[in-house]
Design a protein around this motif. Sequence first.
Motif, PDB file in Angstrom:
ATOM      1  N   ALA A  62       0.674  -0.880   0.023  1.00  0.00           N
ATOM      2  CA  ALA A  62      -0.245   0.256  -0.081  1.00  0.00           C
ATOM      3  C   ALA A  62       0.738   1.087  -0.298  1.00  0.00           C
ATOM      4  O   ALA A  62       0.627   2.358   0.116  1.00  0.00           O
ATOM      5  CB  ALA A  62      -1.265   0.006   1.355  1.00  0.00           C
ATOM      6  N   VAL A  63       2.372   1.073  -0.797  1.00  0.00           N
ATOM      7  CA  VAL A  63       3.237   2.019  -0.382  1.00  0.00           C
ATOM      8  C   VAL A  63       2.105   3.781  -1.647  1.00  0.00           C
ATOM      9  O   VAL A  63       1.512   2.748  -2.690  1.00  0.00           O
ATOM     10  CB  VAL A  63       4.671   1.890  -1.083  1.00  0.00           C
ATOM     11  N   ARG A  64       2.427   4.682  -0.755  1.00  0.00           N
ATOM     12  CA  ARG A  64       1.563   6.108  -1.415  1.00  0.00           C
ATOM     13  C   ARG A  64       2.694   6.553  -2.019  1.00  0.00           C
ATOM     14  O   ARG A  64       3.419   7.093  -1.393  1.00  0.00           O
ATOM     15  CB  ARG A  64       0.910   6.515  -0.465  1.00  0.00           C
ATOM     16  N   PHE A  83       9.509   0.151  -5.778  1.00  0.00           N
ATOM     17  CA  PHE A  83       8.787   0.774  -4.912  1.00  0.00           C
ATOM     18  C   PHE A  83       9.096   2.693  -4.610  1.00  0.00           C
ATOM     19  O   PHE A  83       8.804   3.454  -4.594  1.00  0.00           O
ATOM     20  CB  PHE A  83       9.519   1.180  -3.258  1.00  0.00           C
ATOM     21  N   SER A  84      10.350   2.602  -5.820  1.00  0.00           N
ATOM     22  CA  SER A  84      10.527   4.116  -5.973  1.00  0.00           C
ATOM     23  C   SER A  84       9.795   5.038  -7.536  1.00  0.00           C
ATOM     24  O   SER A  84       9.551   5.913  -7.315  1.00  0.00           O
ATOM     25  CB  SER A  84      12.028   4.146  -6.944  1.00  0.00           C
ATOM     26  N   ARG A  85       9.261   3.710  -7.735  1.00  0.00           N
ATOM     27  CA  ARG A  85       7.926   4.370  -8.636  1.00  0.00           C
ATOM     28  C   ARG A  85       6.764   4.692  -8.055  1.00  0.00           C
ATOM     29  O   ARG A  85       6.326   5.692  -8.536  1.00  0.00           O
ATOM     30  CB  ARG A  85       7.603   3.242  -9.789  1.00  0.00           C
ATOM     31  N   GLU A  92      10.697   8.257  -0.278  1.00  0.00           N
ATOM     32  CA  GLU A  92      12.416   8.278  -0.134  1.00  0.00           C
ATOM     33  C   GLU A  92      12.302   6.274  -0.395  1.00  0.00           C
ATOM     34  O   GLU A  92      11.290   6.273   0.612  1.00  0.00           O
ATOM     35  CB  GLU A  92      12.955   8.761   0.872  1.00  0.00           C
ATOM     36  N   VAL A  93      12.868   5.966  -0.912  1.00  0.00           N
ATOM     37  CA  VAL A  93      13.585   5.000  -0.417  1.00  0.00           C
ATOM     38  C   VAL A  93      14.410   4.016  -0.212  1.00  0.00           C
ATOM     39  O   VAL A  93      15.259   4.696  -0.934  1.00  0.00           O
ATOM     40  CB  VAL A  93      13.164   4.107  -2.074  1.00  0.00           C
ATOM     41  N   ARG A 115      17.751   4.873 -12.533  1.00  0.00           N
ATOM     42  CA  ARG A 115      16.633   5.084 -11.166  1.00  0.00           C
ATOM     43  C   ARG A 115      17.579   5.702 -10.301  1.00  0.00           C
ATOM     44  O   ARG A 115      18.445   5.058  -9.510  1.00  0.00           O
ATOM     45  CB  ARG A 115      15.699   4.007 -10.969  1.00  0.00           C
ATOM     46  N   ILE A 116      17.551   6.632 -10.299  1.00  0.00           N
ATOM     47  CA  ILE A 116      19.105   7.248  -9.177  1.00  0.00           C
ATOM     48  C   ILE A 116      17.559   8.281  -8.489  1.00  0.00           C
ATOM     49  O   ILE A 116      18.944   8.732  -6.660  1.00  0.00           O
ATOM     50  CB  ILE A 116      19.889   8.077  -9.758  1.00  0.00           C
TER      51      ILE A 116
END
Length: 253
Positions: A62-64, A83-85, A92-93, A115-116
């Motif tokens: 349920a990450v937002r 999770f980055s997306r 922040e990941v 992805r950075i």
Amino acid sequence: MTDQHKENNTTHFGFRTVDKNKKADMVADIFDSVSAKYDLMNDLMSFGIHRLWKRFTIESSAVRPGQKILDLAGGTGDFTAKFSRMAGEKGEVILADINSSMLMIGREKIRNQGRINNIHYVQANAESLPFCDNYFDCITFAFGLRNVTEKEKALSSILRVLKPGGRLLVLEFSAPVFPWLRKIYDVYSFHVLPKIGKIVAQDEQSYRYLAESIRMHPDQDTLKLMMMNAGFEQVTYSNLTGGIVALHRGFKF
């Protein structure tokens, strides 16, 4: 030294009993050995099903957008990339792993995907996480808890850095729920899996340890109780692939 004191200073490393102070280094040696072929071996060992286990975990997170996520024992970064997306530019990941070899491979893999911006990499021990109290909205711990020497310390450390209302997701090998599946799984784990490791990764011993470490890991109800004793609430679990893997969820309130 009393027998009780001796017992308190030892732990299991697979089926072996070792000094607690040595286990972390022994586990590190295992992952140094397997890191280069880690993704390939995951596909071969699970027949690709590990991707479905991870997808279910990500859907359960349920990450937002804007949230802070800790991918603990993040390995080669499969969760971190997703999770980055999901967290977006304002989120922040953190990919954290105790093993530097795994951390480097994960960082290279994710950076090659471009992805950075919202990802950081931290070498950390789950038993004493180097983060502020009440910091993360969600923490995932995939296929790493069974390698931790002091699991209760790790769960307490995770609870400390989780925000009130945040959730922990522990994806880990567990106990098959069907007797027939248990028998097949034992044959596969102790006879087939080490041979695959020998052929593909030139490392039979590490994959024998993998099978042993799974058997020594707490079963579903035991881990649920451990999470509750650490202070997590509304703890539940879902058996995946007949209990070969289980996803435990717990909240901090």
